[in-house]
Design a protein around this motif. Structure first.
Motif, PDB file in Angstrom:
ATOM      1  N   GLU A   1      10.261 -11.221   3.082  1.00  0.00           N
ATOM      2  CA  GLU A   1       9.860 -10.187   1.821  1.00  0.00           C
ATOM      3  C   GLU A   1       9.208 -10.260   1.161  1.00  0.00           C
ATOM      4  N   ALA A   2       9.166  -9.304   0.561  1.00  0.00           N
ATOM      5  CA  ALA A   2       7.776  -9.552  -0.883  1.00  0.00           C
ATOM      6  C   ALA A   2       8.573  -9.101  -1.915  1.00  0.00           C
ATOM      7  N   THR A   3       7.561  -9.481  -2.900  1.00  0.00           N
ATOM      8  CA  THR A   3       8.490  -9.249  -4.162  1.00  0.00           C
ATOM      9  C   THR A   3       7.052  -8.320  -5.414  1.00  0.00           C
ATOM     10  N   VAL A   4       7.067  -7.276  -6.012  1.00  0.00           N
ATOM     11  CA  VAL A   4       5.751  -6.842  -6.011  1.00  0.00           C
ATOM     12  C   VAL A   4       5.969  -6.459  -7.741  1.00  0.00           C
ATOM     13  N   PHE A   5       4.793  -7.031  -8.438  1.00  0.00           N
ATOM     14  CA  PHE A   5       5.110  -6.607 -10.016  1.00  0.00           C
ATOM     15  C   PHE A   5       4.149  -4.997 -10.284  1.00  0.00           C
ATOM     16  N   CYS A   6       4.267  -4.665 -11.018  1.00  0.00           N
ATOM     17  CA  CYS A   6       3.278  -3.499 -11.136  1.00  0.00           C
ATOM     18  C   CYS A   6       3.264  -3.844 -12.590  1.00  0.00           C
TER      19      CYS A   6
ATOM     20  N   TYR B   1      -4.436  -5.277  -6.688  1.00  0.00           N
ATOM     21  CA  TYR B   1      -3.808  -4.646  -6.109  1.00  0.00           C
ATOM     22  C   TYR B   1      -2.431  -4.815  -4.864  1.00  0.00           C
ATOM     23  N   CYS B   2      -1.549  -4.589  -4.575  1.00  0.00           N
ATOM     24  CA  CYS B   2      -1.201  -4.426  -3.524  1.00  0.00           C
ATOM     25  C   CYS B   2      -0.452  -2.743  -3.564  1.00  0.00           C
ATOM     26  N   ILE B   3      -0.643  -2.602  -1.205  1.00  0.00           N
ATOM     27  CA  ILE B   3      -0.996  -1.540  -0.780  1.00  0.00           C
ATOM     28  C   ILE B   3       1.107  -1.888  -0.385  1.00  0.00           C
ATOM     29  N   VAL B   4       1.592  -0.433  -0.004  1.00  0.00           N
ATOM     30  CA  VAL B   4       2.709   0.041   0.232  1.00  0.00           C
ATOM     31  C   VAL B   4       2.761   1.106   1.181  1.00  0.00           C
ATOM     32  N   SER B   5       3.652   1.084   2.616  1.00  0.00           N
ATOM     33  CA  SER B   5       3.279   2.367   3.572  1.00  0.00           C
ATOM     34  C   SER B   5       4.437   1.858   4.458  1.00  0.00           C
TER      35      SER B   5
ATOM     36  N   VAL C   1       5.047  -3.647   2.872  1.00  0.00           N
ATOM     37  CA  VAL C   1       4.144  -4.009   1.470  1.00  0.00           C
ATOM     38  C   VAL C   1       3.117  -4.786   2.518  1.00  0.00           C
ATOM     39  N   TYR C   2       2.057  -4.579   1.824  1.00  0.00           N
ATOM     40  CA  TYR C   2       0.654  -4.998   2.693  1.00  0.00           C
ATOM     41  C   TYR C   2      -0.117  -5.968   1.649  1.00  0.00           C
TER      42      TYR C   2
ATOM     43  N   SER D   1       1.645  -8.979   5.604  1.00  0.00           N
ATOM     44  CA  SER D   1       2.247  -7.369   5.721  1.00  0.00           C
ATOM     45  C   SER D   1       4.230  -8.204   5.968  1.00  0.00           C
ATOM     46  N   ALA D   2       5.071  -7.779   4.718  1.00  0.00           N
ATOM     47  CA  ALA D   2       5.779  -7.733   4.390  1.00  0.00           C
ATOM     48  C   ALA D   2       6.817  -6.986   4.382  1.00  0.00           C
ATOM     49  N   GLN D   3       8.661  -7.247   4.559  1.00  0.00           N
ATOM     50  CA  GLN D   3       9.499  -6.052   4.045  1.00  0.00           C
ATOM     51  C   GLN D   3       9.120  -5.970   2.457  1.00  0.00           C
TER      52      GLN D   3
END
Length: 355
Positions: A135-140, A166-170, A174-175, A258-260
């Motif tokens: 699982e991915a944790t993202v800090f914008c 940057y990170c990428i989401v689709s 998360v990629y 990649s991760a959820q």
């Protein structure tokens, strides 16, 4: 000869790149397996551009000669673009081998990656990200808000690296964006263990420069007039010279491709003692994330505005660029659900003047 650098859903291809160009890109982007779903490519052809851009119609650091649009660096080296030759799947630029590579990547190539990705329902987030247990944790965040410190802290705790700038989401995954970690003195002060991962000479240079920066800044605070401004400016130059690039392996961290998506926060600078996070609605989150990204692309859109000015008689336009804000919001809406605003103490994390 062609050199390929992979990013999620796209490739950057260097054609006839001299050694300095390959060295720059190799220090900027680390190796990533070829994406299984390549949606577009950016082709950079390095060749001496003989057209005399200075004799054309000029607008700041850009020029028009015939049907060609040029971007000029500070030494008048040129990158040649014809936006109308771009397609949904291919972006092509001709670049003088001596062109400023930092300017090329940061203000031209990377923005094009962000913009074209949005047209393919892929959203670049100006964010840091780590992964643990799939699982991915993202800090914008806006610039200088503390997102690098967030990943440095988590990498120390055993999380895997997924992105610094940057990170990428689709499709709610998360990629990894395979760009090296950009570290300054304020990061080094917060995480001094990094020094032990660096070559001895580099660590010593950084420690001396950080001490010099601190002394110069202190002197600028107790002097007045022009001398104070000079000392402050030199201290800022010393700060810039502390910038180094780290690979995750230098932090003893693995990478995850990649991760959820588990959670996403938007970091906010604050001097307040209030640490409480607050939840955002989906529409609020999309609007804030779009605002952050548009700010990061403002230099590119200034270049594009110069292009439009120089070719004002043309009625054609590049749909991906013109419609970016709408396409980016659409890509975000498909990937973003729960987002929180998270206060970050600016004095503790990003106040460079306290270093």
């Amino acid at each position: 000869m062609k050199k390929i650098y992979n990013v999620p859903f796209a490739q950057i291809a260097l054609h006839s790149a001299p050694a300095r160009v390959e060295k720059f890109f190799s220090s900027l982007l680390f190796s990533l397996p070829k994406p299984s779903d390549i949606r577009f490519s950016v082709d950079l052809f390095f060749e001496k551009i003989t057209d005399n851009a200075s004799s054309g119609k000029l607008e700041k650091r850009s020029a028009r000669v015939g049907n060609d649009f040029y971007i000029l660096d500070t030494k008048q080296n040129r990158a040649k673009i014809n936006f109308h030759e771009f397609s949904d799947k291919k972006i092509k630029l001709s670049v003088d081998p001596n062109f400023d590579l930092y300017y090329l990547y940061t203000f031209v190539v990377e923005p094009l990656l962000v913009i074209w990705s949005a047209s393919h329902d892929v959203a670049y987030l100006h964010a840091s990200a780590t992964e643990q247990n799939g699982e991915a944790t993202v800090f914008c965040a806006w610039r200088n808000t503390g997102k690098t410190n967030q990943i440095l802290k988590r990498c120390q705790e055993g999380h895997n690296f997924m992105g610094d700038d940057y990170c990428i989401v689709s499709e709610k995954n998360v990629y990894l964006y395979p760009k090296t970690i950009n570290v300054f003195s304020y990061n080094l002060k917060a995480f001094p263990a990094i020094f032990s991962t660096l070559p001895m000479a580099t660590a010593l240079r950084l420690k001396i420069t950080m001490a010099l920066k601190s002394s110069l800044h202190s002197l600028s605070q107790i002097t007045t007039g022009g001398l104070a401004k000079i000392l402050y400016r030199i201290s800022e130059l010393a700060e810039i010279s502390t910038n180094i690039k780290l690979t995750p392996s230098m932090l003893h961290s693995s990478v995850t491709c990649s991760a959820q998506l588990k959670s996403m926060s938007i970091l906010l600078k604050t001097d307040s003692s209030d640490k409480e996070s607050s939840a955002l609605s989906k529409s609020e989150a999309v609007q804030k994330l779009r605002t952050i990204q548009l700010y990061e692309l403002k230099d590119f859109f200034e270049i594009f505005a110069q292009y439009q000015f120089l070719f004002s008689s043309h009625t054609e336009s590049v749909a991906q660029i013109i419609n970016f804000s709408k396409q980016y919001a659409s890509a975000l809406s498909k990937n973003v659900s729960s987002v929180t605003l998270s206060p970050v103490f600016s004095k503790k994390i990003i106040d460079r003047n306290n270093i």
